[in-house]
Each structure stands twice: as structure tokens, then as C-alpha cells.
Write a protein that holds these residues in place. Structure first.
Motif, PDB file in Angstrom:
ATOM      1  N   HIS A 115       0.884 -10.606   4.682  1.00 44.87           N
ATOM      2  CA  HIS A 115       2.084  -9.770   4.561  1.00 44.87           C
ATOM      3  C   HIS A 115       1.666  -8.374   4.115  1.00 44.87           C
ATOM      4  O   HIS A 115       0.941  -8.220   3.137  1.00 44.87           O
ATOM      5  N   PHE A 116       2.112  -7.378   4.858  1.00 46.21           N
ATOM      6  CA  PHE A 116       1.848  -5.984   4.510  1.00 46.21           C
ATOM      7  C   PHE A 116       3.166  -5.251   4.293  1.00 46.21           C
ATOM      8  O   PHE A 116       4.117  -5.440   5.058  1.00 46.21           O
ATOM      9  N   VAL A 117       3.193  -4.402   3.268  1.00 48.09           N
ATOM     10  CA  VAL A 117       4.279  -3.438   3.109  1.00 48.09           C
ATOM     11  C   VAL A 117       3.618  -2.066   2.992  1.00 48.09           C
ATOM     12  O   VAL A 117       2.813  -1.832   2.081  1.00 48.09           O
ATOM     13  N   LEU A 118       3.930  -1.174   3.914  1.00 49.68           N
ATOM     14  CA  LEU A 118       3.348   0.166   3.933  1.00 49.68           C
ATOM     15  C   LEU A 118       4.443   1.203   3.729  1.00 49.68           C
ATOM     16  O   LEU A 118       5.537   1.083   4.285  1.00 49.68           O
ATOM     17  N   GLU A 119       4.129   2.224   2.969  1.00 44.63           N
ATOM     18  CA  GLU A 119       5.074   3.324   2.782  1.00 44.63           C
ATOM     19  C   GLU A 119       5.158   4.176   4.048  1.00 44.63           C
ATOM     20  O   GLU A 119       4.183   4.299   4.809  1.00 44.63           O
ATOM     21  N   VAL A 179       7.763  -1.738   6.672  1.00 47.56           N
ATOM     22  CA  VAL A 179       7.685  -0.331   6.287  1.00 47.56           C
ATOM     23  C   VAL A 179       8.708  -0.060   5.198  1.00 47.56           C
ATOM     24  O   VAL A 179       9.866  -0.493   5.302  1.00 47.56           O
ATOM     25  N   MET A 180       8.270   0.645   4.152  1.00 54.08           N
ATOM     26  CA  MET A 180       9.175   1.058   3.083  1.00 54.08           C
ATOM     27  C   MET A 180       9.637   2.485   3.379  1.00 54.08           C
ATOM     28  O   MET A 180       8.833   3.428   3.308  1.00 54.08           O
ATOM     29  N   VAL A 185       6.075   1.970  -7.252  1.00 53.26           N
ATOM     30  CA  VAL A 185       5.834   3.408  -7.402  1.00 53.26           C
ATOM     31  C   VAL A 185       4.602   3.698  -8.257  1.00 53.26           C
ATOM     32  O   VAL A 185       4.068   4.808  -8.237  1.00 53.26           O
ATOM     33  N   ASP A 186       4.126   2.704  -9.018  1.00 54.20           N
ATOM     34  CA  ASP A 186       2.938   2.906  -9.847  1.00 54.20           C
ATOM     35  C   ASP A 186       1.632   2.701  -9.074  1.00 54.20           C
ATOM     36  O   ASP A 186       0.560   2.982  -9.596  1.00 54.20           O
ATOM     37  N   GLU A 190       0.856  -1.197   0.000  1.00 53.77           N
ATOM     38  CA  GLU A 190       0.000   0.000   0.000  1.00 53.77           C
ATOM     39  C   GLU A 190       0.879   1.230   0.000  1.00 53.77           C
ATOM     40  O   GLU A 190       1.762   1.372   0.867  1.00 53.77           O
ATOM     41  N   CYS A 191       0.650   2.132  -0.967  1.00 57.08           N
ATOM     42  CA  CYS A 191       1.553   3.273  -1.101  1.00 57.08           C
ATOM     43  C   CYS A 191       0.970   4.593  -0.601  1.00 57.08           C
ATOM     44  O   CYS A 191       1.720   5.480  -0.191  1.00 57.08           O
TER      45      CYS A 191
END
Length: 291
Positions: free
Chosen positions: A178-182, A216-217, A227-228, A125-126
């Protein structure tokens, strides 16, 4: 209506925003119309007028007519009380199993079904905190910020739908999530400082579950395939999967293995560039300490 000489206010539409029936949801309309008809037939069978029945269940006469006419979604307590008042032996109360599904928008129900079946869920999620991780206050603040604005009823309906999906964490056995958050959305104080702090605390709570990996990114990282836009991957017990990405295949869900491999490659690269789970939780704790 009174209890021990004190007037009791009967509930009306203003007390229950977001419980209207979506006219475009054909299945939902059919369910609520059928339940409403059953309620009316049973009420008439015991010889109760709508106003009398409304007092017995704590609702105004107008609400009784709207529920019986399939215009309003009855709450669980309404059905349970109606079951007792009408001596239905549990038949009315049992309709809640179908009614509760109509409570949420059609698109959310479909997404909820997929998440409920998945054995593995991967999300990048960005732009915001992912819906499965949002607190009620955070979700409400986001929806109230929309333009053109949603009605108060729509906001409450969508908040309830988003929170209902979070039952995925209570499944047994639990799926691997699995979560990756900005970093940037984590710093945005949506809803004010207290709401923001509670949201970060919620991330720490979920991130410590055995079934969850939260990363976290950092903003100062190099460019990456996310990035898209957001990426979602769901895998099911039979080996099938479905995925979606804002920046691929026109944002449409895909199930073809060759397309899924592309999304898995992108998601894997994103996870490799993000902070590891332990460092990510420490990073969120650090944000909390900055207030």
C-alpha cells in the motif's frame, strides 16, 4: 585484442562506475576478497598472465588486478566469462549469488531483506516518490541533486541498489503493498518533462498490479497525521512487524506492539483521507494530460 583484424577496446574503471568495494562493509569486503583470491589462484593454475586473461574476458590488466585484489566488485558477465576461460566448471560463475548482494550498500541490503520477507508493506511518502516506485532516471536525478554532491560512482551504486529492491513486485506470492503519495511531489518535474512523464507512467503501471494499492493525498485536504514525515510499516509471516516514522520515536525503527499500534493508527487515518485507488490513478492520468 582484435576480432577479424579490428581492435577491441578492453573495459576499465571508467566503464563501470559504482562497482568499488565499500571499505566499511566488512562482510562485503570479505566476500569480494575471497572471490578475487579464487580468481587469481585459478588463473595462475592454468598458467595465464593477468594481461592475457584480461584480453580473454574483455577487461584491462589493471582491472584484473583490482578484482583479484578485492578492490573492485566483478560483474556477472566477468564471472561467467572467467568461468569459461579458466574451465572452472561453474564454480566461479556460482559466486555471483554472493557477489550481487555486495553490489548494494549495507543499509539498502538490510532494508531489502526486510521487504523481501514482508507479507504486507505500507508506506506514506510526503516529500518524494517512494524508492520502490522510482524509475532509474528519476532516482538518478534525485541523487544528482544532493548537496554536498555524490560522486558519479556513488550515484550509480545507489541507483542500482534502489532498483534492486523493486524485485519485491516480482515475488510469488506477492506481498500486499500500500502506497500513499502526496500530490506535490507528483507535480515536481524531477529530471525534466520526459523523465517526469515516464515516472507518472510507472506509477500507473504499478498501481494496476493486483497486489498494489496506490493512493494520492490531495494538497487541498485537511491536516493529517503524516505532516511530520514519512511512515513505513512491514508485517511478516510470523505475525511480527516493524515500523518507522519520521515524526515518532526519534525516527528509529520500532517492533514493540504498543508503538506499532500508534503507527498503524496514523497510517490508517492517512489512507482514509487520501483519494481511493481508482480515483488516485485517474488523478495521475489527469496530471499526464496537463502537459
Amino acid at each position: 585484442m582484435s576480432v577479424d583484424g579490428e581492435a577491441v577496446r578492453l573495459r576499465d574503471e571508467a566503464d563501470e562506475p559504482g562497482w568499488e568495494v565499500d571499505p566499511d562493509d566488512e562482510w562485503g569486503v570479505a566476500v569480494i576478497t575471497t572471490v578475487g583470491r579464487q580468481l587469481k589462484l585459478r588463473r595462475e593454475a592454468v598458467g595465464m598472465r593477468a594481461a592475457e586473461f584480461g584480453k580473454a574476458v574483455g577487461y584491462g590488466e589493471d582491472m584484473v588486478y583490482k578484482i583479484e585484489g578485492g578492490k573492485r566488485i566483478p560483474r556477472e558477465d566477468y564471472l561467467n566469462t572467467a568461468d569459461e576461460v579458466l574451465r572452472a566448471g561453474g564454480l566461479i560463475a556460482a559466486t555471483w549469488e554472493d557477489v550481487k548482494k555486495v553490489r548494494y550498500p549495507k543499509k539498502v541490503r538490510e532494508l531489502g531483506k526486510l521487504e523481501a520477507k514482508a507479507v504486507e508493506i505500507g508506506v506514506y511518502e510526503c516529500n518524494s516518490v517512494h524508492g520502490l516506485l522510482q524509475t532509474p532516471e528519476h532516482a538518478r536525478a534525485l541523487m544528482e541533486a544532493a548537496q554536498p554532491p555524490y560522486s558519479p560512482d556513488d550515484v550509480e551504486r545507489m541507483v542500482a541498489a534502489r532498483l534492486a529492491r523493486q524485485s519485491v513486485f516480482e515475488r510469488d506470492p506477492a506481498p500486499s503493498i500500500h502506497f500513499v503519495l502526496e500530490e506535490a511531489p507528483l507535480r515536481r518535474r524531477v529530471g525534466g518533462t520526459m523523465v517526469w512523464r515516464r515516472q507518472l507512467e510507472r506509477l500507473l503501471e504499478v498501481g494496476q498490479l493486483n497486489s498494489v494499492n496506490l493512493q494520492v493525498m490531495p494538497t487541498n485536504t485537511d491536516a493529517h497525521p503524516g505532516v511530520d514525515g514519512k511512515i513505513e510499516l512491514l508485517k511478516f509471516p510470523d505475525g511480527t512487524a516493524v515500523g518507522r516514522s519520521d515524526g515518532a520515536f526519534n525516527g528509529r525503527p520500532v517492533a514493540d506492539p504498543k508503538y506499532l499500534r500508534i503507527l498503524e493508527l496514523r497510517y490508517g487515518t492517512i489512507r482514509a483521507q487520501a483519494l481511493p485507488p481508482r480515483e488516485s490513478l485517474a488523478f495521475i492520468e489527469q496530471l499526464l494530460g496537463e502537459t
